[in-house]
Design a protein around this motif. Structure first.
Motif, PDB file in Angstrom:
ATOM      1  N   ASN A  18       0.813  -1.218   0.000  1.00  9.65           N
ATOM      2  CA  ASN A  18       0.000   0.000   0.000  1.00  9.65           C
ATOM      3  C   ASN A  18       0.845   1.266   0.000  1.00  9.65           C
ATOM      4  O   ASN A  18       0.309   2.363   0.047  1.00  9.65           O
ATOM      5  CB  ASN A  18      -0.919   0.020   1.223  1.00  9.65           C
ATOM      6  N   GLY A  19       2.158   1.119  -0.033  1.00 10.32           N
ATOM      7  CA  GLY A  19       3.057   2.269   0.042  1.00 10.32           C
ATOM      8  C   GLY A  19       2.779   3.348  -0.988  1.00 10.32           C
ATOM      9  O   GLY A  19       2.657   4.528  -0.633  1.00 10.32           O
ATOM     10  N   PRO A  20       2.685   3.008  -2.280  1.00  9.52           N
ATOM     11  CA  PRO A  20       2.448   4.067  -3.276  1.00  9.52           C
ATOM     12  C   PRO A  20       1.147   4.826  -3.045  1.00  9.52           C
ATOM     13  O   PRO A  20       1.118   6.053  -3.153  1.00  9.52           O
ATOM     14  CB  PRO A  20       2.393   3.292  -4.600  1.00  9.52           C
ATOM     15  N   GLY A  21       0.089   4.123  -2.695  1.00 13.97           N
ATOM     16  CA  GLY A  21      -1.192   4.788  -2.436  1.00 13.97           C
ATOM     17  C   GLY A  21      -1.135   5.673  -1.205  1.00 13.97           C
ATOM     18  O   GLY A  21      -1.663   6.792  -1.201  1.00 13.97           O
ATOM     19  N   ASN A  22      -0.479   5.179  -0.151  1.00  9.27           N
ATOM     20  CA  ASN A  22      -0.381   5.950   1.089  1.00  9.27           C
ATOM     21  C   ASN A  22       0.427   7.230   0.891  1.00  9.27           C
ATOM     22  O   ASN A  22       0.023   8.305   1.327  1.00  9.27           O
ATOM     23  CB  ASN A  22       0.254   5.107   2.190  1.00  9.27           C
ATOM     24  N   ILE A  23       1.564   7.105   0.222  1.00  6.48           N
ATOM     25  CA  ILE A  23       2.405   8.291   0.030  1.00  6.48           C
ATOM     26  C   ILE A  23       1.729   9.283  -0.919  1.00  6.48           C
ATOM     27  O   ILE A  23       1.880  10.490  -0.777  1.00  6.48           O
ATOM     28  CB  ILE A  23       3.834   7.907  -0.422  1.00  6.48           C
ATOM     29  N   ALA A  24       0.944   8.787  -1.869  1.00  6.72           N
ATOM     30  CA  ALA A  24       0.216   9.676  -2.780  1.00  6.72           C
ATOM     31  C   ALA A  24      -0.797  10.518  -2.008  1.00  6.72           C
ATOM     32  O   ALA A  24      -0.944  11.720  -2.264  1.00  6.72           O
ATOM     33  CB  ALA A  24      -0.471   8.868  -3.874  1.00  6.72           C
ATOM     34  N   VAL A  25      -1.491   9.893  -1.059  1.00  4.64           N
ATOM     35  CA  VAL A  25      -2.452  10.635  -0.227  1.00  4.64           C
ATOM     36  C   VAL A  25      -1.726  11.700   0.588  1.00  4.64           C
ATOM     37  O   VAL A  25      -2.178  12.851   0.671  1.00  4.64           O
ATOM     38  CB  VAL A  25      -3.236   9.669   0.698  1.00  4.64           C
ATOM     39  N   LEU A  26      -0.588  11.341   1.173  1.00  7.15           N
ATOM     40  CA  LEU A  26       0.164  12.307   1.975  1.00  7.15           C
ATOM     41  C   LEU A  26       0.680  13.476   1.127  1.00  7.15           C
ATOM     42  O   LEU A  26       0.632  14.627   1.561  1.00  7.15           O
ATOM     43  CB  LEU A  26       1.332  11.610   2.687  1.00  7.15           C
ATOM     44  N   ARG A  27       1.150  13.188  -0.082  1.00 11.39           N
ATOM     45  CA  ARG A  27       1.629  14.267  -0.963  1.00 11.39           C
ATOM     46  C   ARG A  27       0.501  15.236  -1.308  1.00 11.39           C
ATOM     47  O   ARG A  27       0.690  16.444  -1.302  1.00 11.39           O
ATOM     48  CB  ARG A  27       2.201  13.683  -2.253  1.00 11.39           C
ATOM     49  N   ARG A  28      -0.655  14.683  -1.651  1.00  6.40           N
ATOM     50  CA  ARG A  28      -1.781  15.547  -2.026  1.00  6.40           C
ATOM     51  C   ARG A  28      -2.248  16.383  -0.838  1.00  6.40           C
ATOM     52  O   ARG A  28      -2.589  17.551  -0.987  1.00  6.40           O
ATOM     53  CB  ARG A  28      -2.917  14.708  -2.598  1.00  6.40           C
ATOM     54  N   ARG A  29      -2.264  15.785   0.323  1.00 13.87           N
ATOM     55  CA  ARG A  29      -2.673  16.531   1.527  1.00 13.87           C
ATOM     56  C   ARG A  29      -1.653  17.623   1.850  1.00 13.87           C
ATOM     57  O   ARG A  29      -2.011  18.745   2.187  1.00 13.87           O
ATOM     58  CB  ARG A  29      -2.846  15.578   2.711  1.00 13.87           C
ATOM     59  N   ALA A  30      -0.365  17.294   1.722  1.00 14.65           N
ATOM     60  CA  ALA A  30       0.679  18.299   1.963  1.00 14.65           C
ATOM     61  C   ALA A  30       0.544  19.446   0.970  1.00 14.65           C
ATOM     62  O   ALA A  30       0.687  20.623   1.340  1.00 14.65           O
ATOM     63  CB  ALA A  30       2.062  17.655   1.853  1.00 14.65           C
ATOM     64  N   LEU A  31       0.250  19.120  -0.278  1.00 14.17           N
ATOM     65  CA  LEU A  31       0.052  20.156  -1.289  1.00 14.17           C
ATOM     66  C   LEU A  31      -1.129  21.055  -0.918  1.00 14.17           C
ATOM     67  O   LEU A  31      -1.046  22.286  -1.024  1.00 14.17           O
ATOM     68  CB  LEU A  31      -0.173  19.506  -2.656  1.00 14.17           C
ATOM     69  N   ASP A  32      -2.221  20.457  -0.436  1.00 11.20           N
ATOM     70  CA  ASP A  32      -3.380  21.245   0.003  1.00 11.20           C
ATOM     71  C   ASP A  32      -3.005  22.183   1.144  1.00 11.20           C
ATOM     72  O   ASP A  32      -3.389  23.358   1.153  1.00 11.20           O
ATOM     73  CB  ASP A  32      -4.513  20.326   0.478  1.00 11.20           C
ATOM     74  N   VAL A  33      -2.257  21.661   2.118  1.00 13.30           N
ATOM     75  CA  VAL A  33      -1.881  22.462   3.288  1.00 13.30           C
ATOM     76  C   VAL A  33      -0.984  23.624   2.875  1.00 13.30           C
ATOM     77  O   VAL A  33      -1.177  24.766   3.297  1.00 13.30           O
ATOM     78  CB  VAL A  33      -1.181  21.566   4.343  1.00 13.30           C
ATOM     79  N   VAL A  34      -0.009  23.351   2.028  1.00 15.43           N
ATOM     80  CA  VAL A  34       0.921  24.405   1.606  1.00 15.43           C
ATOM     81  C   VAL A  34       0.208  25.455   0.755  1.00 15.43           C
ATOM     82  O   VAL A  34       0.491  26.649   0.866  1.00 15.43           O
ATOM     83  CB  VAL A  34       2.126  23.780   0.862  1.00 15.43           C
ATOM     84  N   ARG A  35      -0.726  25.038  -0.072  1.00 17.79           N
ATOM     85  CA  ARG A  35      -1.476  26.006  -0.902  1.00 17.79           C
ATOM     86  C   ARG A  35      -2.302  26.968  -0.058  1.00 17.79           C
ATOM     87  O   ARG A  35      -2.577  28.087  -0.486  1.00 17.79           O
ATOM     88  CB  ARG A  35      -2.401  25.264  -1.864  1.00 17.79           C
ATOM     89  N   ARG A  36      -2.732  26.519   1.110  1.00 23.44           N
ATOM     90  CA  ARG A  36      -3.554  27.380   1.971  1.00 23.44           C
ATOM     91  C   ARG A  36      -2.737  28.459   2.670  1.00 23.44           C
ATOM     92  O   ARG A  36      -3.295  29.415   3.195  1.00 23.44           O
ATOM     93  CB  ARG A  36      -4.271  26.532   3.009  1.00 23.44           C
ATOM     94  N   ASP A  37      -1.427  28.330   2.689  1.00 26.50           N
ATOM     95  CA  ASP A  37      -0.588  29.322   3.340  1.00 26.50           C
ATOM     96  C   ASP A  37      -0.635  30.625   2.538  1.00 26.50           C
ATOM     97  O   ASP A  37      -0.415  30.619   1.327  1.00 26.50           O
ATOM     98  CB  ASP A  37       0.858  28.816   3.425  1.00 26.50           C
ATOM     99  N   PRO A  38      -0.925  31.756   3.185  1.00 23.88           N
ATOM    100  CA  PRO A  38      -1.100  33.024   2.457  1.00 23.88           C
ATOM    101  C   PRO A  38       0.197  33.714   2.042  1.00 23.88           C
ATOM    102  O   PRO A  38       0.152  34.692   1.302  1.00 23.88           O
ATOM    103  CB  PRO A  38      -1.865  33.892   3.457  1.00 23.88           C
ATOM    104  N   SER A  39       1.353  33.217   2.472  1.00 20.59           N
ATOM    105  CA  SER A  39       2.604  33.905   2.110  1.00 20.59           C
ATOM    106  C   SER A  39       2.829  33.847   0.599  1.00 20.59           C
ATOM    107  O   SER A  39       2.295  33.002  -0.096  1.00 20.59           O
ATOM    108  CB  SER A  39       3.799  33.297   2.865  1.00 20.59           C
TER     109      SER A  39
END
Length: 181
Positions: A132-153
């Motif tokens: 399940n490694g590829p699927g798990n890391i894909a979810v984490l990457r997408r979530r990290a991308l969402d979190v970073v996009r929300r940063d207003p800097s």
């Protein structure tokens, strides 16, 4: 492969065969949408047709099936032409124009997301392929991308990711923004 998954694969092959048969009658081909685009050294033509197929939904145990869509794409680059035909099982009956627009918009979103993941996380170079490694890391990457996009800097996404790796205070700031919503 389990016996059930084998039946599903076989059923899918029959569904595709039946979908192709739905487009053989000339009266179904009267209303089609055509788009032509040229640019960046290429010329692309797409033709879309949509046909009703409610009866096949019951036959294939696909209760939401309303119809099929077909898009034929011809692409010419530097005098060399290639073509492909794609079939779509539809749970709604769009016009051929709407089908073309929907498919184009879907791929525009997919391409933008995958480009960003590859640039920011070098996703195409990832070596995780087990279980399940590829699927798990894909979810984490997408979530990290969402979190970073929300940063207003005003930094780029790549710089925000680097800064989060270097600066624990900035990383905590990003993580604290998660709980705000």
């Amino acid at each position: 492969m389990t016996p059930t998954s084998g039946r599903r694969l076989q059923s899918g092959a029959y569904l595709l065969s039946d979908a192709r048969c739905c487009f053989t009658a000339p009266e179904d081909l009267r209303h089609q949408a055509v788009t032509e685009e040229a640019g960046h050294g290429r010329k692309e033509t797409q033709k879309a047709v949509v046909v009703s197929a409610k009866a096949l939904g019951e036959y294939h145990d696909f209760p939401e099936l309303k119809g099929f869509g077909r898009i034929e794409r011809t692409r010419e680059v530097e005098g060399k032409a290639t073509s492909e035909t794609r079939f779509f099982a539809l749970s709604w009956m769009p016009t051929p124009e709407t089908l073309l627009t929907t498919v184009r918009d879907h791929w525009a979103i997919e391409n933008a997301l995958h480009w960003q993941l590859d640039v920011s996380f070098r996703e195409d170079a990832a070596r995780n392929r087990k279980d399940n490694g590829p699927g798990n890391i894909a979810v984490l990457r997408r979530r990290a991308l969402d979190v970073v996009r929300r940063d207003p800097s005003k930094m780029s996404l790549s710089m925000k990711l680097k800064r989060a790796g270097w600066d624990d205070k900035f990383l905590r700031q990003l993580i604290n923004n998660i709980s705000v919503t």
